[in-house]
Design a protein around this motif. Sequence first.
Motif, mmCIF file in Angstrom:
data_model
loop_
_atom_site.group_PDB
_atom_site.id
_atom_site.type_symbol
_atom_site.label_atom_id
_atom_site.label_comp_id
_atom_site.label_asym_id
_atom_site.label_seq_id
_atom_site.Cartn_x
_atom_site.Cartn_y
_atom_site.Cartn_z
ATOM 1 N N HIS A 10 0.824 -1.208 0.000
ATOM 2 C CA HIS A 10 0.000 0.000 0.000
ATOM 3 C C HIS A 10 0.858 1.258 0.000
ATOM 4 O O HIS A 10 0.363 2.359 -0.196
ATOM 5 C CB HIS A 10 -0.947 0.009 1.203
ATOM 6 N N LEU A 41 -0.507 12.338 -2.471
ATOM 7 C CA LEU A 41 -0.678 12.843 -1.110
ATOM 8 C C LEU A 41 -1.702 13.988 -1.063
ATOM 9 O O LEU A 41 -1.433 15.092 -1.530
ATOM 10 C CB LEU A 41 0.661 13.331 -0.551
ATOM 11 N N ALA A 77 -2.474 15.623 1.373
ATOM 12 C CA ALA A 77 -2.023 16.664 2.304
ATOM 13 C C ALA A 77 -1.214 17.748 1.614
ATOM 14 O O ALA A 77 -1.009 18.819 2.182
ATOM 15 C CB ALA A 77 -1.181 16.026 3.415
ATOM 16 N N GLU A 101 -10.117 26.217 6.216
ATOM 17 C CA GLU A 101 -11.264 26.283 5.308
ATOM 18 C C GLU A 101 -12.478 26.950 5.953
ATOM 19 O O GLU A 101 -13.397 27.369 5.273
ATOM 20 C CB GLU A 101 -11.668 24.863 4.854
ATOM 21 N N LYS A 121 -1.227 4.527 5.239
ATOM 22 C CA LYS A 121 -1.171 4.046 3.855
ATOM 23 C C LYS A 121 0.233 4.160 3.283
ATOM 24 O O LYS A 121 0.677 3.306 2.531
ATOM 25 C CB LYS A 121 -2.164 4.866 3.020
ATOM 26 N N ALA A 166 2.611 12.877 4.425
ATOM 27 C CA ALA A 166 1.241 12.481 4.093
ATOM 28 C C ALA A 166 0.206 13.004 5.079
ATOM 29 O O ALA A 166 -0.974 13.080 4.750
ATOM 30 C CB ALA A 166 1.155 10.951 4.022
ATOM 31 N N CYS A 167 0.619 13.367 6.289
ATOM 32 C CA CYS A 167 -0.360 13.810 7.291
ATOM 33 C C CYS A 167 -0.844 15.226 6.976
ATOM 34 O O CYS A 167 -0.043 16.155 6.927
ATOM 35 C CB CYS A 167 0.248 13.773 8.693
ATOM 36 N N PRO A 168 -2.154 15.405 6.759
ATOM 37 C CA PRO A 168 -2.663 16.743 6.418
ATOM 38 C C PRO A 168 -2.834 17.645 7.640
ATOM 39 O O PRO A 168 -3.326 18.755 7.515
ATOM 40 C CB PRO A 168 -4.028 16.453 5.791
ATOM 41 N N TYR A 169 -2.456 17.156 8.816
ATOM 42 C CA TYR A 169 -2.726 17.895 10.045
ATOM 43 C C TYR A 169 -1.452 18.293 10.794
ATOM 44 O O TYR A 169 -1.527 18.862 11.875
ATOM 45 C CB TYR A 169 -3.620 17.058 10.960
ATOM 46 N N ARG A 185 -11.323 18.670 11.291
ATOM 47 C CA ARG A 185 -10.313 19.338 10.468
ATOM 48 C C ARG A 185 -10.250 18.691 9.083
ATOM 49 O O ARG A 185 -10.173 17.479 8.953
ATOM 50 C CB ARG A 185 -8.944 19.272 11.154
ATOM 51 N N LYS A 186 -10.283 19.548 8.059
ATOM 52 C CA LYS A 186 -10.168 19.129 6.653
ATOM 53 C C LYS A 186 -11.012 17.893 6.305
ATOM 54 O O LYS A 186 -10.469 16.876 5.838
ATOM 55 C CB LYS A 186 -8.707 18.865 6.298
ATOM 56 N N LEU A 218 -10.917 15.887 2.771
ATOM 57 C CA LEU A 218 -9.883 14.958 2.321
ATOM 58 C C LEU A 218 -10.279 13.493 2.515
ATOM 59 O O LEU A 218 -9.554 12.593 2.107
ATOM 60 C CB LEU A 218 -8.559 15.237 3.051
#
Lengths: 385, 266
Positions: free
Chosen positions: A123, A186, A188, B108, B137, B169-172, B252-253, B256
């Motif tokens: 993955h 991604l 993010a 946002e 992931k 990868a973490c949007p936070y 939050r977000k 996504l």
Amino acid sequence: MLEKALQGSKQYWGWIAFLFVIILIGTYNYVRQFQEGLYITGMSRDVTWGFYIAQFTFLVGVAASAVMVVLPYYLHNYKAFAKITILGEFLAIASVTMCMLFIFVDMGQPFRILNVFLYPSPHSLMFWDTIVLSGYLLLNVVISHVTLSAERKSIPPPKWIRPVIIISIPWAISIHTVTAFLYSGLAARPFWMTAILAPRFLASAFAAGPALLIILCLILKRISKFDAGDEPIEKLATIVTYAMAINVFFVLMEVFTALYSNIPEHVMHFEYLFFGINGKDFLVPWMWTSEFLAVVSLILLIVPSTRRKKRTLVIACITVFLSLWIDKGLGMVITGFVPNPLGTVTEYSPTLPEVLISIGIYGVGALLVTVLYKIALSVRKQLPV
Amino acid sequence: MGIDRRKFIKASGLAALGLAGLAPVKLFGTEDSTQAVSDSVSSRKEIGKPLEGKRWAMVIDINKCLREENCTACVTACHTAHNIPHFDNSKDEIKWIWKETFHNAFPEQEHEHLKDHLLEKQLPLLCNHCDNPPCVKVCPTEATWKRERDGIVMMDWHRCIGCRYCMAACPYGSRSFNWRDPRPFIDRINPDFPTRTRGVVEKCTLCEERLRIGQLPACVEACKAHAMVFGDLEDPDSEVRALLRENFTIRRKPSLGTHPEIYYIV
């Protein structure tokens, strides 16, 4: 065949000694980084990837670009590339090796790197990137060894190598596609999350790689009896011209989509890249230089007379290479992190140890290219006496 | 690392004993015990029945939180309990829970005429323990994973290779990396919790080590305003479900598709 690399002129050994010095300086700094931690780099909690991963990304492109000589030669039987195909493959070997070293020095726990194979995670795109890169290295080592050995014995290469070569063509495309997917998947990072990233990577790779190959061929012509000939150089120059034009076109596509849609989180990255945010503008002079070089190179490449003249072609190739190196080896990766997902602007610039480690890795690449090219030329008895 | 690990295993063993009913001391076993002792370090000695839930979540009441001006009790409690180092250089910073302006937390949702108190003040942010965690992931070694039984996004500090893909990868911005050896920079080491080595990523684990001995997450326990409520989202009678029913909450977000499990009452 390796013994061929152990004989050479004073200049040859001087060059080798110089490379060893920069490799040693890089190694010393890496040992320091290994002992003290990655805090000696410019990377931070906000900008978690920097110079190393950017060089990795750029060099995956140089590695993939070998396909630009392999495909015409083997698939279309384009004989003019007969002499330089092996040079493309050897350049790919050196580039993939540098890619792997750049990944290695970026790891927080390098001795755990085998965990990628012990706990395979399909993955994760990083798992696939490891597979395609090691596969590509293996393919090029096998292909170049088998074809050069056959050439040395003046016999045709064995038949089984042809399907292996054919496989290496889509494989080359795959290494840069998977590398683009590392970023473009991604959510993010809006700056990277664009479907055109993989095509753009390929276009810039097929411009920068062959441009470097032209420069290397012209250097070889000066320092050895090797002469690639005019036709292959001109053909390579045509490839560079198309690829560079397509690359610039793709970049403009991205800029239009981001700026016209005017979605803040997309616009902000371009704003940082070209104008800076709140006075934070480390990349701004670099990016404008890159765009300026891109325009200069396109003019020199598109005008037939400057493309054909070796002197102006060299300038065109250097400007292509530098422009794309700034774009991919600095701007692309760093800007994905600036501003961060919370809108904070934390700047990044590489530190001295970080740069010295990187130069050391480039030294390893140059050493590999030198040794491998020497072997190729020795086999063909094209070395200066 | 060896000693820390042994103590960790010992603590788990004691927790198991608690489960078997052999440790009758049960002071903080229920979810409404937010007024309990806030000294998280000493309270680790009390072994209670493990807290069990199918999907842990947290509801944070921004208005209650903002009433306590400049309060950082949750941050201090968490960072003391988890041996978080303090570095002078902010680029090396490690944080599991921290305070941020509404503007940065919910880019946002922000607009220029937002209530003044939201614009100026800060609210706590932590790992969202997403239902669909992008960090999991991308991890190439399964060093971070979502625990099936309760949805906590876990970290294995012994397996992490430090590639920092999860941080990209973490949007936070919930993950931190040990750019250098953290141990000399920990004010007071909590012997009940492991310290980390340099070169690995870390983040909030929703105090899974406390849940195992029947305690609420350290931040929830420490919150003076009782603005943080922790509970099982799958239990229709839980306090978090009641709060989500009765209040308008945001995450939050959400666009996504990560499905954060930290909810904010605006």
